[in-house]
Structures are given as structure tokens and as C-alpha cells.
Enzyme design. Structure first.
Site, short mmCIF file in Angstrom:
data_model
loop_
_atom_site.label_atom_id
_atom_site.label_comp_id
_atom_site.label_asym_id
_atom_site.label_seq_id
_atom_site.Cartn_x
_atom_site.Cartn_y
_atom_site.Cartn_z
N HIS A 34 -15.84 31.09 -9.49
CA HIS A 34 -16.59 31.93 -8.48
C HIS A 34 -17.69 31.20 -8.06
CE1 HIS A 34 -14.32 35.41 -9.95
NE2 HIS A 34 -14.28 34.87 -11.23
N CYS A 35 -17.52 30.31 -7.11
CA CYS A 35 -18.45 29.28 -6.55
C CYS A 35 -18.41 29.15 -5.15
CB CYS A 35 -18.46 27.90 -7.28
SG CYS A 35 -19.56 26.70 -6.56
N GLY A 36 -19.25 28.97 -4.50
CA GLY A 36 -19.36 28.95 -3.10
C GLY A 36 -18.22 27.78 -2.53
N THR A 38 -15.75 27.20 -4.39
CA THR A 38 -14.38 27.42 -5.00
C THR A 38 -13.29 27.26 -3.88
OG1 THR A 38 -15.09 28.91 -6.56
CG2 THR A 38 -12.91 29.06 -6.08
#
Length: 181
Positions: A34-36, A38
Site C-alpha cells: 500500500h505504498c506510492g 507499489t
């Protein structure tokens, strides 16, 4: 001590000695679902598919240390990555990459290749601002700064490069080719 002295645990609980990858080029990455960053999974899978026959091994080590961006258990992470990004490379058990409980492998990787900056551009500036708010002196230690930090290990087991998440995946590919050929 060399990279081949370390052992990981995969997301199924099996021991994975890094000695099994002797003679291959390893790309070791701490990831999050859930990371920018990803969406890098797509490009990483493309690199793996393109170069696995030439000896590339990608070792994905999920980590939840950066704003809780990998909250799922190991099976949930596996499901997310295979369903959303069709990843086929090796996924390890979720682990810490910094601090008291960090994987010994990461202690070693950071001792071999420290932090040199995020480069330039809007993402690099954004990461610098974010980290400066948390630790004014973040540049002065080798810690992993964020998800999707990548280490390249050559066929002889040398840690030859570290790429921060803001760095170009095209530059990463150029570097990999240097060691795959």
C-alpha cells in the site's frame, strides 16, 4: 562473512539459504502493498521475466516499517502481488529492515552499500522532505529509508549497488545488465 552465509525464510515458512543463489545476480527489495511505489511491482516482474534465464533472482522481502504500508499477513501479501501484479519471483516472510529486529541480511547489505541520497526530481524532493520531518539527520546513516529500496548482488556475492525507490528503473536495468552479461 559473505552474502552466502545468510538464510531467509520464504512466505511459506521454508528456509532459503542465499548460498542457493551462488553464481546468480540477486535483486533484493523491501516492498509494501500500500505504498506510492507499489506499482513498481509491474516493472520488477517484467525485469524478472526478461532476465531470469540469464541468472537474475529477485528476492522480495515485504516490510511494514514505513507508515504501516504492508499490513497484511504473508498470505495476504502473496495474494495481492499475484492477483494485482502477476508476480512470479520469490517472496520472503515479512520482516524488519531497520532497528532492533532487522533481518541480519539487512544489517549486512547496509554495511556494504549505505544511503547516498534520493537523486533529483519531484519524488526525490518529496521523500527528502518527508524524512527530514522525521529525522533531520537521516542522510547520515545507512538505514533503509523507505519501501522499494533495492540492492544488487553480483554473481560473486558482492553487493555492488543500492537503488532508492525514487531512482529510475531504467537505470536499475542498466546496472543489472552490467552484471548479467
Amino acid at each position: 562473512m559473505t552474502i552466502y552465509d545468510f538464510e531467509l525464510e520464504d512466505n511459506q515458512g521454508n528456509k532459503v539459504p542465499l548460498n542457493d543463489f551462488r553464481g546468480k545476480v540477486m535483486l533484493i527489495i523491501n516492498t509494501a502493498t500500500h505504498c506510492g511505489f507499489t506499482p513498481q511491482y509491474k516493472a520488477l516482474e517484467a525485469l524478472y521475466e526478461k532476465y531470469k534465464e540469464q541468472g537474475l533472482e529477485v528476492l522480495d522481502i515485504p516490510c511494514n516499517q514505513f507508515l504501516g504500508q504492508a499490513p497484511e499477513d504473508d498470505q495476504g501479501i502473496q495474494n495481492f502481488c499475484t492477483l494485482k501484479y502477476n508476480t512470479t519471483f520469490r517472496r520472503m516472510k515479512k520482516a524488519d529492515v531497520n532497528g532492533e529486529h532487522e533481518l541480519p541480511l539487512y544489517t549486512y547489505l547496509k554495511s556494504q552499500r549505505g544511503f547516498k541520497g534520493f537523486g533529483s526530481g519531484p519524488k526525490a524532493m518529496g521523500m527528502s522532505l518527508l524524512l527530514r520531518q522525521r529525522d533531520w539527520h537521516y542522510k547520515e546513516n545507512p538505514d533503509i529509508k523507505w519501501n522499494f529500496t533495492k540492492f544488487i548482488v553480483d554473481r560473486q556475492g558482492n553487493v555492488v549497488a543500492r537503488f532508492e525507490p525514487t531512482e529510475s528503473l531504467k537505470d536499475l536495468e542498466k546496472c543489472l545488465l552490467e552484471y548479467l552479461n
